[in-house]
Design a protein around this motif. Structure first.
Motif, short mmCIF file in Angstrom:
data_model
loop_
_atom_site.label_atom_id
_atom_site.label_comp_id
_atom_site.label_asym_id
_atom_site.label_seq_id
_atom_site.Cartn_x
_atom_site.Cartn_y
_atom_site.Cartn_z
N THR A 47 40.45 -52.51 -13.83
CA THR A 47 39.94 -53.30 -14.95
C THR A 47 38.55 -53.78 -14.59
O THR A 47 38.33 -54.30 -13.49
CB THR A 47 40.84 -54.51 -15.24
OG1 THR A 47 42.12 -54.04 -15.69
CG2 THR A 47 40.24 -55.40 -16.32
N MET A 48 37.63 -53.58 -15.50
CA MET A 48 36.27 -54.08 -15.31
C MET A 48 36.00 -55.18 -16.32
O MET A 48 36.56 -55.19 -17.42
CB MET A 48 35.25 -52.95 -15.47
CG MET A 48 35.40 -51.85 -14.43
SD MET A 48 34.05 -50.66 -14.46
CE MET A 48 32.76 -51.59 -13.60
N ILE A 74 37.92 -55.01 -19.82
CA ILE A 74 38.47 -53.77 -20.39
C ILE A 74 39.25 -53.05 -19.30
O ILE A 74 38.76 -52.88 -18.18
CB ILE A 74 37.35 -52.89 -20.98
CG1 ILE A 74 37.93 -51.65 -21.64
CG2 ILE A 74 36.28 -52.55 -19.94
CD1 ILE A 74 36.93 -50.90 -22.53
N SER A 75 40.46 -52.65 -19.63
CA SER A 75 41.30 -51.96 -18.67
C SER A 75 40.99 -50.47 -18.69
O SER A 75 40.26 -49.96 -19.53
CB SER A 75 42.77 -52.20 -19.01
OG SER A 75 43.15 -51.44 -20.14
N ASN A 76 41.63 -49.76 -17.77
CA ASN A 76 41.45 -48.30 -17.74
C ASN A 76 42.05 -47.65 -18.98
O ASN A 76 41.70 -46.53 -19.34
CB ASN A 76 42.07 -47.71 -16.48
CG ASN A 76 43.53 -48.08 -16.33
OD1 ASN A 76 43.87 -49.23 -16.08
ND2 ASN A 76 44.41 -47.11 -16.50
N THR A 88 42.14 -51.31 -23.11
CA THR A 88 42.54 -52.60 -23.66
C THR A 88 41.47 -53.64 -23.37
O THR A 88 41.06 -53.80 -22.22
CB THR A 88 43.87 -53.06 -23.06
OG1 THR A 88 44.87 -52.08 -23.33
CG2 THR A 88 44.30 -54.39 -23.66
N THR A 89 41.04 -54.33 -24.41
CA THR A 89 39.95 -55.30 -24.24
C THR A 89 40.44 -56.73 -24.43
O THR A 89 41.44 -56.99 -25.11
CB THR A 89 38.82 -55.03 -25.24
OG1 THR A 89 39.35 -55.06 -26.58
CG2 THR A 89 38.18 -53.68 -24.99
N SER A 146 32.65 -51.91 -23.43
CA SER A 146 33.10 -50.52 -23.44
C SER A 146 32.92 -49.96 -22.04
O SER A 146 32.29 -50.58 -21.17
CB SER A 146 32.30 -49.70 -24.46
OG SER A 146 30.92 -49.69 -24.12
N ARG A 147 33.49 -48.79 -21.84
CA ARG A 147 33.31 -48.14 -20.54
C ARG A 147 33.23 -46.65 -20.73
O ARG A 147 33.95 -46.07 -21.55
CB ARG A 147 34.41 -48.53 -19.56
CG ARG A 147 35.81 -48.22 -19.97
CD ARG A 147 36.81 -48.90 -19.04
NE ARG A 147 36.57 -48.59 -17.64
CZ ARG A 147 37.22 -49.14 -16.63
NH1 ARG A 147 38.16 -50.04 -16.86
NH2 ARG A 147 36.95 -48.83 -15.39
#
Length: 114
Positions: free
Chosen positions: A33-34, A51-53, A56-57, A70-71
């Motif tokens: 998660t970042m 945001i998870s891998n 999910t935000t 976002s990622r």
């Protein structure tokens, strides 16, 4: 060793937009998660968005509808900040929860002022 480098901070006027990016290097799990945190002068560090891998935000109430996280991969994240307010002024830190350990970037200053 994990390193995080933020970029994109600066001085903007109220109502303007800014984007922050964060790049992670090192041994990075695909299941991480970042997130972005911020710390204003005299205040505690607070979560802005994460945001998870899985994509999910999670957002702080104060930025919902204005900020978007976002990622592009397991190693980078972008925080788009619209309709900026003076109270958004802070040092913004990138964070990654990697294999259960937390790592932090050095931070980037965002100043919203007319």
């Amino acid at each position: 060793q994990v390193h995080l480098v933020e970029s994109g901070g600066g001085l903007v006027q109220p109502g303007e937009s800014l984007a922050l990016s964060c790049a992670a290097s090192g041994s990075i799990s695909s299941m991480n998660t970042m997130g972005w945190y911020r710390q204003a002068p005299g205040k505690a560090r607070e979560l802005v968005a994460s945001i998870s891998n899985y994509g999910t935000t999670n957002y702080a109430d104060s930025v919902k509808g204005r900020f978007t996280i976002s990622r592009g991969s397991a190693k980078n994240t972008l925080l788009r900040m619209d309709s900026l307010k003076p109270e958004d002024t802070a040092v913004y830190y990138c964070n990654i929860d990697n294999y259960g350990l937390n790592y932090w970037g050095k931070g980037t200053l965002v100043t919203v002022s007319s």
